[in-house]
Write a protein that holds these residues in place. Structure first.
Motif, PDB file in Angstrom:
ATOM      1  N   PRO A  40      25.661 -22.126   7.575  1.00 59.40           N
ATOM      2  CA  PRO A  40      26.035 -22.826   6.354  1.00 59.40           C
ATOM      3  C   PRO A  40      25.622 -22.028   5.126  1.00 59.40           C
ATOM      4  CG  PRO A  40      24.020 -23.791   7.236  1.00 59.40           C
ATOM      5  CD  PRO A  40      24.472 -22.757   8.212  1.00 59.40           C
ATOM      6  N   GLY A  41      26.494 -22.039   4.105  1.00 56.47           N
ATOM      7  CA  GLY A  41      26.195 -21.350   2.854  1.00 56.47           C
ATOM      8  C   GLY A  41      27.412 -20.630   2.328  1.00 56.47           C
ATOM      9  N   VAL A  49      24.224 -27.787   0.491  1.00 57.41           N
ATOM     10  CA  VAL A  49      24.243 -28.530   1.758  1.00 57.41           C
ATOM     11  C   VAL A  49      23.290 -27.865   2.758  1.00 57.41           C
ATOM     12  CG1 VAL A  49      25.691 -29.313   3.685  1.00 57.41           C
ATOM     13  CG2 VAL A  49      26.619 -29.310   1.369  1.00 57.41           C
ATOM     14  N   ARG A  50      23.248 -26.531   2.750  1.00 53.91           N
ATOM     15  CA  ARG A  50      22.339 -25.807   3.648  1.00 53.91           C
ATOM     16  C   ARG A  50      20.880 -26.229   3.414  1.00 53.91           C
ATOM     17  NH1 ARG A  50      21.935 -20.566   6.231  1.00 53.91           N
ATOM     18  NH2 ARG A  50      19.753 -19.988   6.276  1.00 53.91           N
ATOM     19  N   GLU A  66      23.942 -34.441  10.891  1.00 56.27           N
ATOM     20  CA  GLU A  66      23.796 -32.980  10.972  1.00 56.27           C
ATOM     21  C   GLU A  66      25.160 -32.316  11.245  1.00 56.27           C
ATOM     22  OE1 GLU A  66      20.287 -31.249  13.210  1.00 56.27           O
ATOM     23  OE2 GLU A  66      21.942 -30.574  14.468  1.00 56.27           O
ATOM     24  N   LEU A  67      25.881 -32.850  12.226  1.00 54.23           N
ATOM     25  CA  LEU A  67      27.193 -32.299  12.590  1.00 54.23           C
ATOM     26  C   LEU A  67      28.149 -32.318  11.393  1.00 54.23           C
ATOM     27  CD1 LEU A  67      29.292 -31.392  14.756  1.00 54.23           C
ATOM     28  CD2 LEU A  67      29.681 -33.809  15.215  1.00 54.23           C
ATOM     29  N   LEU A  68      28.187 -33.462  10.704  1.00 50.84           N
ATOM     30  CA  LEU A  68      29.113 -33.618   9.577  1.00 50.84           C
ATOM     31  C   LEU A  68      28.720 -32.737   8.393  1.00 50.84           C
ATOM     32  CD1 LEU A  68      29.571 -37.459   9.916  1.00 50.84           C
ATOM     33  CD2 LEU A  68      31.405 -35.766  10.131  1.00 50.84           C
ATOM     34  N   LEU A  69      27.419 -32.587   8.167  1.00 50.73           N
ATOM     35  CA  LEU A  69      26.985 -31.732   7.050  1.00 50.73           C
ATOM     36  C   LEU A  69      27.333 -30.265   7.309  1.00 50.73           C
ATOM     37  CD1 LEU A  69      23.530 -33.288   6.047  1.00 50.73           C
ATOM     38  CD2 LEU A  69      25.648 -33.295   4.708  1.00 50.73           C
ATOM     39  N   TYR A  70      27.126 -29.802   8.537  1.00 50.99           N
ATOM     40  CA  TYR A  70      27.528 -28.423   8.847  1.00 50.99           C
ATOM     41  C   TYR A  70      29.035 -28.263   8.625  1.00 50.99           C
ATOM     42  CZ  TYR A  70      23.105 -26.704  10.865  1.00 50.99           C
ATOM     43  OH  TYR A  70      21.819 -26.277  11.051  1.00 50.99           O
ATOM     44  N   VAL A 119      35.698 -32.814  14.809  1.00 47.56           N
ATOM     45  CA  VAL A 119      35.180 -32.885  13.437  1.00 47.56           C
ATOM     46  C   VAL A 119      35.541 -31.610  12.669  1.00 47.56           C
ATOM     47  CG1 VAL A 119      33.036 -32.813  12.097  1.00 47.56           C
ATOM     48  CG2 VAL A 119      33.306 -34.491  13.941  1.00 47.56           C
ATOM     49  N   ASN A 120      35.409 -30.474  13.333  1.00 45.63           N
ATOM     50  CA  ASN A 120      35.621 -29.206  12.630  1.00 45.63           C
ATOM     51  C   ASN A 120      37.087 -28.866  12.401  1.00 45.63           C
ATOM     52  OD1 ASN A 120      33.111 -27.433  11.892  1.00 45.63           O
ATOM     53  ND2 ASN A 120      32.569 -28.676  13.676  1.00 45.63           N
ATOM     54  N   ASP A 121      37.991 -29.513  13.132  1.00 47.53           N
ATOM     55  CA  ASP A 121      39.416 -29.289  12.875  1.00 47.53           C
ATOM     56  C   ASP A 121      39.748 -29.542  11.408  1.00 47.53           C
ATOM     57  OD1 ASP A 121      40.012 -28.454  15.348  1.00 47.53           O
ATOM     58  OD2 ASP A 121      40.925 -30.331  16.046  1.00 47.53           O
TER      59      ASP A 121
END
Ligand code: TMP
Length: 208
Positions: A40-41, A49-50, A66-70, A119-121
């Motif tokens: 993240p960054g 967010v990081r 955690e998953l959603l923030l990444y 989620v990452n899609d």
């Protein structure tokens, strides 16, 4: 010139930073304009967010958050930095990318790979690195190296068992996606690791 997207993965302490520096010099010599970033960054918002994700005071953070923030940090990075750079024909080298979520959240946190991809899609919309380098290192050695360097952040402070799952997760993923993920032992001399990365870029991308 066509854009080039390479990500560097591995457990904490595997030596990603050194290899990214060597790779940057190699690609610049090839004529690429380079964009170095980290996940993240890599943007003002993603760096904020990081700090939130890695803050050790937030020990109550649940796995879903955690998953959603990444993924949120990654969405901003993709839209603000990576896609525009690739459209301009630049070479993007990212210190970690979505494979970290697959391994840390999907496998080590036991959330399931499919959930992580779902989620990452939203964050990626089909974007994947052309080549991902996995610097493979046993968990105890990675933690030993990391402890010598810095104070541990919230993820690094997880126990040995968690980090062993991370390492096994990476090996599983590398076996599953051999065409994209190049697994190299992080215990090799740094020049040898770099030579293997260069060979893969030439064989798999530049001379295809
Ligand atoms: P870094 O210190 O290598 O930049 O990575 C930050 C930490 O976040 C590291 O312990 C790996 C972890 N991480 C995840 O758990 N999921 C992710 O999606 C990413 C990108 C990193």
């Amino acid at each position: 010139m066509q854009g080039l997207f390479i990500s560097m993965e591995g457990p904490d302490g595997a030596g990603k930073t050194t290899q990214i520096e060597l790779l940057q010099t190699y690609l610049a010599d090839k004529g690429y304009e380079i964009v170095l970033t980290r996940d993240p960054g890599g943007t003002v918002i993603s760096e904020a967010v990081r700090r939130l994700i890695l803050n050790k005071e937030y020990h109550e953070m649940c796995a879903d958050t955690e998953l959603l923030l990444y993924a949120a940090a990654r969405a901003q990075l993709v839209q603000e930095v990576i896609r525009p750079a690739l459209a301009d024909g630049k070479a993007v080298i990212s210190d970690r990318f979505v494979d970290s979520s697959v391994v840390y959240q999907g496998i080590a946190r036991d959330m399931g790979i499919e959930k992580v991809y779902a989620v990452n899609d939203h964050a990626l919309r089909g974007l994947r690195p052309q080549l991902t380098v996995l610097l493979d290192l046993d968990a105890d050695e990675g933690l030993r190296r990391k402890c010598r360097q810095t104070e541990l952040d919230r993820m690094e402070a997880e126990g040995l068992e968690f980090h062993q799952k991370v390492v096994e997760g990476y090996r599983f993923l590398a076996d599953r996606e051999k065409g994209r993920i190049l697994r190299i032992s992080a215990t090799l001399p740094k020049e040898d690791i770099h030579a293997k990365i260069v060979l893969a870029i030439e064989e798999r991308i530049l001379n295809r």
